[in-house]
Design an enzyme around this catalytic site. Structure first.
Site, PDB file in Angstrom:
ATOM      1  N   ASP A  76       0.822  -0.909   0.210  1.00  0.00           N
ATOM      2  CA  ASP A  76       0.209   0.063   0.118  1.00  0.00           C
ATOM      3  C   ASP A  76       0.741   1.326   0.086  1.00  0.00           C
ATOM      4  O   ASP A  76       1.668   0.984   0.578  1.00  0.00           O
ATOM      5  CB  ASP A  76      -0.618   0.194   1.180  1.00  0.00           C
ATOM      6  CG  ASP A  76      -2.589  -0.666   1.267  1.00  0.00           C
ATOM      7  OD1 ASP A  76      -1.917  -1.730  -0.005  1.00  0.00           O
ATOM      8  OD2 ASP A  76      -3.072  -1.192   1.864  1.00  0.00           O
ATOM      9  N   HIS A 127      -6.257   2.518  -4.425  1.00  0.00           N
ATOM     10  CA  HIS A 127      -5.835   3.304  -2.525  1.00  0.00           C
ATOM     11  C   HIS A 127      -6.172   4.557  -2.416  1.00  0.00           C
ATOM     12  O   HIS A 127      -5.908   5.057  -1.807  1.00  0.00           O
ATOM     13  CB  HIS A 127      -5.386   2.511  -2.761  1.00  0.00           C
ATOM     14  CG  HIS A 127      -4.134   2.918  -0.772  1.00  0.00           C
ATOM     15  ND1 HIS A 127      -6.088   1.789  -0.454  1.00  0.00           N
ATOM     16  CD2 HIS A 127      -3.670   3.138   0.329  1.00  0.00           C
ATOM     17  CE1 HIS A 127      -4.921   2.105   1.228  1.00  0.00           C
ATOM     18  NE2 HIS A 127      -3.947   2.419   1.490  1.00  0.00           N
ATOM     19  N   HIS A 131      -5.991   9.209   0.123  1.00  0.00           N
ATOM     20  CA  HIS A 131      -5.305   9.016   0.763  1.00  0.00           C
ATOM     21  C   HIS A 131      -5.762  10.097   2.443  1.00  0.00           C
ATOM     22  O   HIS A 131      -4.810  10.591   3.249  1.00  0.00           O
ATOM     23  CB  HIS A 131      -4.465   8.539   0.856  1.00  0.00           C
ATOM     24  CG  HIS A 131      -4.057   7.007   1.697  1.00  0.00           C
ATOM     25  ND1 HIS A 131      -3.636   7.136   3.196  1.00  0.00           N
ATOM     26  CD2 HIS A 131      -4.095   5.942   1.705  1.00  0.00           C
ATOM     27  CE1 HIS A 131      -3.584   6.346   4.212  1.00  0.00           C
ATOM     28  NE2 HIS A 131      -3.856   4.974   3.117  1.00  0.00           N
ATOM     29  N   HIS A 222       3.848  -2.051   2.742  1.00  0.00           N
ATOM     30  CA  HIS A 222       3.903  -0.836   2.763  1.00  0.00           C
ATOM     31  C   HIS A 222       4.984  -0.882   1.479  1.00  0.00           C
ATOM     32  O   HIS A 222       6.250  -0.720   2.661  1.00  0.00           O
ATOM     33  CB  HIS A 222       3.749   0.283   3.495  1.00  0.00           C
ATOM     34  CG  HIS A 222       2.044  -0.305   4.389  1.00  0.00           C
ATOM     35  ND1 HIS A 222       1.600  -0.851   4.902  1.00  0.00           N
ATOM     36  CD2 HIS A 222       1.280   0.888   4.221  1.00  0.00           C
ATOM     37  CE1 HIS A 222       1.052  -0.625   5.779  1.00  0.00           C
ATOM     38  NE2 HIS A 222       0.250   0.776   4.636  1.00  0.00           N
TER      39      HIS A 222
END
Length: 259
Positions: A76, A127, A131, A222
Protein backbone atom coordinates in the site's frame (compact mmCIF):
# COMPACT_ATOMS: atom_id res chain seq x y z
CA UNK A 1 -22.73 -12.55 11.25
CA UNK A 2 -24.11 -9.19 12.32
CA UNK A 3 -23.90 -6.47 9.66
CA UNK A 4 -25.06 -2.87 9.48
CA UNK A 5 -28.37 -3.71 7.81
CA UNK A 6 -29.32 -6.19 10.52
CA UNK A 7 -28.14 -3.83 13.26
CA UNK A 8 -30.22 -0.99 11.81
CA UNK A 9 -33.32 -3.22 11.74
CA UNK A 10 -32.74 -4.24 15.38
CA UNK A 11 -32.39 -0.61 16.48
CA UNK A 12 -35.42 0.67 14.55
CA UNK A 13 -37.62 -2.21 15.73
CA UNK A 14 -36.47 -1.86 19.34
CA UNK A 15 -37.03 1.89 19.38
CA UNK A 16 -40.48 1.48 17.81
CA UNK A 17 -41.49 -1.05 20.47
CA UNK A 18 -40.12 1.04 23.33
CA UNK A 19 -41.74 4.19 21.96
CA UNK A 20 -45.05 2.37 21.67
CA UNK A 21 -44.81 1.26 25.30
CA UNK A 22 -43.90 4.80 26.39
CA UNK A 23 -46.77 6.44 24.48
CA UNK A 24 -49.30 3.84 25.65
CA UNK A 25 -48.65 4.76 29.25
CA UNK A 26 -48.44 1.10 30.24
CA UNK A 27 -44.97 1.67 31.64
CA UNK A 28 -43.28 5.03 32.37
CA UNK A 29 -40.12 4.59 30.25
CA UNK A 30 -37.66 7.46 30.31
CA UNK A 31 -36.10 8.94 27.17
CA UNK A 32 -32.87 7.00 27.80
CA UNK A 33 -34.63 3.72 27.14
CA UNK A 34 -35.09 4.85 23.54
CA UNK A 35 -31.34 5.47 23.20
CA UNK A 36 -30.38 2.15 24.80
CA UNK A 37 -30.56 -0.02 21.62
CA UNK A 38 -28.13 2.30 19.83
CA UNK A 39 -25.76 2.37 22.81
CA UNK A 40 -25.78 -1.43 23.04
CA UNK A 41 -24.97 -1.87 19.36
CA UNK A 42 -22.53 1.05 19.07
CA UNK A 43 -19.47 -1.17 19.75
CA UNK A 44 -20.46 -3.31 16.76
CA UNK A 45 -20.60 -0.24 14.51
CA UNK A 46 -17.17 0.90 15.74
CA UNK A 47 -15.65 -2.54 15.30
CA UNK A 48 -17.30 -2.85 11.90
CA UNK A 49 -15.77 0.43 10.75
CA UNK A 50 -12.27 -0.37 12.03
CA UNK A 51 -12.07 -4.06 11.11
CA UNK A 52 -12.08 -4.54 7.35
CA UNK A 53 -12.60 -8.28 7.79
CA UNK A 54 -15.90 -7.83 9.63
CA UNK A 55 -17.99 -7.31 6.44
CA UNK A 56 -20.15 -5.03 8.57
CA UNK A 57 -20.79 -2.23 6.06
CA UNK A 58 -19.69 -3.99 2.88
CA UNK A 59 -18.45 -7.47 2.07
CA UNK A 60 -14.69 -7.33 1.53
CA UNK A 61 -12.41 -10.02 0.12
CA UNK A 62 -9.58 -10.53 2.60
CA UNK A 63 -8.30 -14.02 1.78
CA UNK A 64 -8.79 -16.90 -0.63
CA UNK A 65 -11.05 -19.76 0.52
CA UNK A 66 -8.49 -22.50 -0.03
CA UNK A 67 -6.52 -25.17 1.80
CA UNK A 68 -3.73 -24.91 -0.74
CA UNK A 69 -0.46 -23.44 0.54
CA UNK A 70 -0.60 -20.24 -1.46
CA UNK A 71 -0.35 -16.62 -0.30
CA UNK A 72 -0.22 -13.18 -1.91
CA UNK A 73 1.81 -10.08 -1.16
CA UNK A 74 0.23 -6.64 -1.35
CA UNK A 75 1.82 -3.23 -0.92
CA UNK A 76 0.00 0.00 0.00
CA UNK A 77 0.65 3.74 -0.24
CA UNK A 78 3.22 4.00 -3.05
CA UNK A 79 4.71 4.56 -5.45
CA UNK A 80 7.61 6.08 -3.55
CA UNK A 81 10.89 6.96 -5.21
CA UNK A 82 13.26 5.29 -2.71
CA UNK A 83 11.69 2.05 -1.50
CA UNK A 84 9.33 1.10 -4.34
CA UNK A 85 12.25 0.49 -6.77
CA UNK A 86 14.04 -1.57 -4.11
CA UNK A 87 10.95 -3.69 -3.56
CA UNK A 88 10.43 -4.15 -7.30
CA UNK A 89 14.05 -5.28 -7.67
CA UNK A 90 13.62 -7.88 -4.91
CA UNK A 91 10.34 -9.16 -6.35
CA UNK A 92 12.02 -9.48 -9.74
CA UNK A 93 14.96 -11.39 -8.25
CA UNK A 94 12.59 -13.89 -6.63
CA UNK A 95 10.20 -13.96 -9.62
CA UNK A 96 7.24 -13.01 -7.41
CA UNK A 97 4.26 -10.97 -8.58
CA UNK A 98 2.45 -8.74 -6.11
CA UNK A 99 -0.39 -6.22 -5.84
CA UNK A 100 0.31 -2.50 -5.41
CA UNK A 101 -2.53 -0.37 -4.02
CA UNK A 102 -1.35 3.05 -5.08
CA UNK A 103 -2.27 6.54 -3.94
CA UNK A 104 -3.05 8.79 -6.89
CA UNK A 105 -1.18 11.84 -5.64
CA UNK A 106 1.93 9.68 -5.18
CA UNK A 107 1.77 8.57 -8.79
CA UNK A 108 2.17 12.14 -9.99
CA UNK A 109 5.92 12.62 -10.38
CA UNK A 110 6.41 8.85 -10.16
CA UNK A 111 4.56 7.80 -13.29
CA UNK A 112 7.59 5.79 -14.42
CA UNK A 113 7.31 3.67 -11.26
CA UNK A 114 3.64 2.91 -11.89
CA UNK A 115 4.52 1.96 -15.44
CA UNK A 116 7.31 -0.26 -14.16
CA UNK A 117 4.92 -1.95 -11.70
CA UNK A 118 2.64 -2.82 -14.60
CA UNK A 119 5.42 -3.75 -17.02
CA UNK A 120 6.90 -6.22 -14.54
CA UNK A 121 3.62 -8.09 -14.18
CA UNK A 122 2.27 -6.75 -10.91
CA UNK A 123 -1.33 -5.66 -10.42
CA UNK A 124 -2.34 -2.08 -9.63
CA UNK A 125 -5.19 -1.32 -7.23
CA UNK A 126 -6.98 1.88 -6.23
CA UNK A 127 -6.10 3.24 -2.78
CA UNK A 128 -7.78 6.64 -3.40
CA UNK A 129 -6.15 9.74 -4.82
CA UNK A 130 -5.70 11.72 -1.60
CA UNK A 131 -5.56 9.09 1.19
CA UNK A 132 -6.63 12.04 3.32
CA UNK A 133 -6.74 11.62 7.10
CA UNK A 134 -10.34 12.85 6.99
CA UNK A 135 -11.32 10.68 4.01
CA UNK A 136 -13.77 8.70 6.14
CA UNK A 137 -15.66 11.92 6.91
CA UNK A 138 -16.22 12.68 3.22
CA UNK A 139 -19.65 12.40 1.64
CA UNK A 140 -20.23 9.41 -0.61
CA UNK A 141 -20.06 11.67 -3.67
CA UNK A 142 -16.74 13.23 -2.62
CA UNK A 143 -15.30 9.80 -1.90
CA UNK A 144 -16.33 8.61 -5.34
CA UNK A 145 -14.73 11.58 -7.06
CA UNK A 146 -11.49 11.02 -5.15
CA UNK A 147 -11.44 7.35 -6.18
CA UNK A 148 -12.23 8.26 -9.80
CA UNK A 149 -9.34 10.74 -9.81
CA UNK A 150 -6.98 7.91 -8.85
CA UNK A 151 -8.41 5.87 -11.74
CA UNK A 152 -7.79 8.72 -14.17
CA UNK A 153 -4.15 9.05 -13.15
CA UNK A 154 -3.67 5.29 -13.59
CA UNK A 155 -5.43 5.24 -16.96
CA UNK A 156 -3.28 8.11 -18.21
CA UNK A 157 -0.11 6.28 -17.16
CA UNK A 158 -0.94 2.70 -18.10
CA UNK A 159 -4.22 2.60 -20.01
CA UNK A 160 -5.67 0.45 -17.21
CA UNK A 161 -8.62 1.20 -14.92
CA UNK A 162 -8.32 -0.56 -11.54
CA UNK A 163 -11.24 -2.67 -10.38
CA UNK A 164 -9.71 -3.56 -7.00
CA UNK A 165 -10.10 -1.01 -4.21
CA UNK A 166 -8.56 -0.96 -0.74
CA UNK A 167 -9.91 1.64 1.75
CA UNK A 168 -7.44 3.99 3.43
CA UNK A 169 -6.48 2.59 6.84
CA UNK A 170 -8.90 -0.28 6.16
CA UNK A 171 -11.78 1.80 7.52
CA UNK A 172 -15.26 1.36 6.07
CA UNK A 173 -18.56 3.14 6.66
CA UNK A 174 -21.95 3.55 4.91
CA UNK A 175 -20.74 6.41 2.68
CA UNK A 176 -17.76 4.41 1.47
CA UNK A 177 -19.92 1.34 0.89
CA UNK A 178 -22.19 3.42 -1.37
CA UNK A 179 -19.23 4.89 -3.28
CA UNK A 180 -17.70 1.44 -3.82
CA UNK A 181 -20.97 -0.01 -5.11
CA UNK A 182 -21.75 3.00 -7.30
CA UNK A 183 -18.32 2.85 -8.97
CA UNK A 184 -18.42 -0.95 -9.23
CA UNK A 185 -15.15 -1.59 -7.38
CA UNK A 186 -14.22 -4.87 -5.74
CA UNK A 187 -13.21 -4.03 -2.14
CA UNK A 188 -10.23 -6.05 -0.93
CA UNK A 189 -8.52 -6.16 2.43
CA UNK A 190 -6.02 -8.51 4.02
CA UNK A 191 -5.81 -11.39 6.46
CA UNK A 192 -2.28 -10.65 7.74
CA UNK A 193 -1.51 -7.09 8.77
CA UNK A 194 2.25 -6.79 9.11
CA UNK A 195 2.22 -3.44 10.97
CA UNK A 196 5.40 -2.58 9.08
CA UNK A 197 4.59 1.15 9.27
CA UNK A 198 5.30 1.11 13.02
CA UNK A 199 7.79 -1.77 13.21
CA UNK A 200 11.35 -1.02 14.29
CA UNK A 201 12.80 -4.53 14.68
CA UNK A 202 13.31 -6.49 11.46
CA UNK A 203 13.35 -9.91 13.11
CA UNK A 204 10.17 -9.25 15.09
CA UNK A 205 8.43 -8.01 11.96
CA UNK A 206 9.45 -11.12 10.07
CA UNK A 207 8.38 -13.37 12.93
CA UNK A 208 5.01 -11.65 13.23
CA UNK A 209 4.16 -12.26 9.59
CA UNK A 210 5.39 -15.85 9.58
CA UNK A 211 3.51 -16.69 12.79
CA UNK A 212 0.23 -15.72 11.11
CA UNK A 213 0.86 -17.47 7.78
CA UNK A 214 -2.08 -19.52 6.52
CA UNK A 215 -3.42 -20.88 3.20
CA UNK A 216 -4.96 -18.17 1.03
CA UNK A 217 -3.50 -15.31 3.07
CA UNK A 218 -3.30 -11.76 1.74
CA UNK A 219 -0.32 -10.07 3.41
CA UNK A 220 -0.44 -6.30 3.90
CA UNK A 221 2.87 -4.47 3.51
CA UNK A 222 3.86 -0.94 2.48
CA UNK A 223 6.29 -0.01 -0.29
CA UNK A 224 6.91 3.28 1.52
CA UNK A 225 8.77 1.61 4.41
CA UNK A 226 12.50 1.01 4.53
CA UNK A 227 12.09 -1.87 6.98
CA UNK A 228 9.81 -3.63 4.51
CA UNK A 229 12.40 -3.42 1.75
CA UNK A 230 15.01 -4.67 4.23
CA UNK A 231 13.15 -7.87 5.19
CA UNK A 232 11.36 -8.63 1.92
CA UNK A 233 13.94 -11.00 0.46
CA UNK A 234 14.12 -12.95 3.74
CA UNK A 235 10.32 -12.96 3.99
CA UNK A 236 9.87 -14.44 0.53
CA UNK A 237 12.51 -17.10 1.21
CA UNK A 238 10.91 -17.95 4.57
CA UNK A 239 7.45 -18.27 3.02
CA UNK A 240 8.79 -20.60 0.33
CA UNK A 241 10.73 -22.60 2.95
CA UNK A 242 7.39 -23.26 4.70
CA UNK A 243 6.11 -24.87 1.52
CA UNK A 244 4.00 -21.95 0.33
CA UNK A 245 3.71 -20.59 -3.19
CA UNK A 246 3.43 -16.84 -3.76
CA UNK A 247 0.84 -15.87 -6.34
CA UNK A 248 -0.42 -12.55 -7.64
CA UNK A 249 -3.34 -11.50 -5.49
CA UNK A 250 -6.02 -11.17 -8.15
CA UNK A 251 -5.16 -14.62 -9.51
CA UNK A 252 -5.21 -16.20 -6.06
CA UNK A 253 -8.54 -14.56 -5.22
CA UNK A 254 -9.87 -15.31 -8.73
CA UNK A 255 -11.13 -11.75 -9.27
CA UNK A 256 -10.73 -9.34 -12.22
CA UNK A 257 -8.01 -6.75 -11.64
CA UNK A 258 -9.19 -4.18 -14.17
CA UNK A 259 -12.40 -2.89 -15.71
Amino acid sequence: MLNSRTANIIIITSVAILLGIRLSGLYPLSFWWLVLPLLLLLPFYIRGAMNIRSDFFIKTICAAPTTENVVALSFDDGPEETHTPQILDILDQHQVKAAFFCIGKNIEGNTHLLQRIHAEGHVIGNHTYSHDFWFDMYTSSTMGKDMEKMDSVTINATGLQPRLFRPPYGVTNPNLARAIKRNNYLPVGWSIRSMDTVATDENKLLQKIMSELHPGAVILLHDTCGITASILSRLISAIKAEGYRLERMDKMLKVPAYV
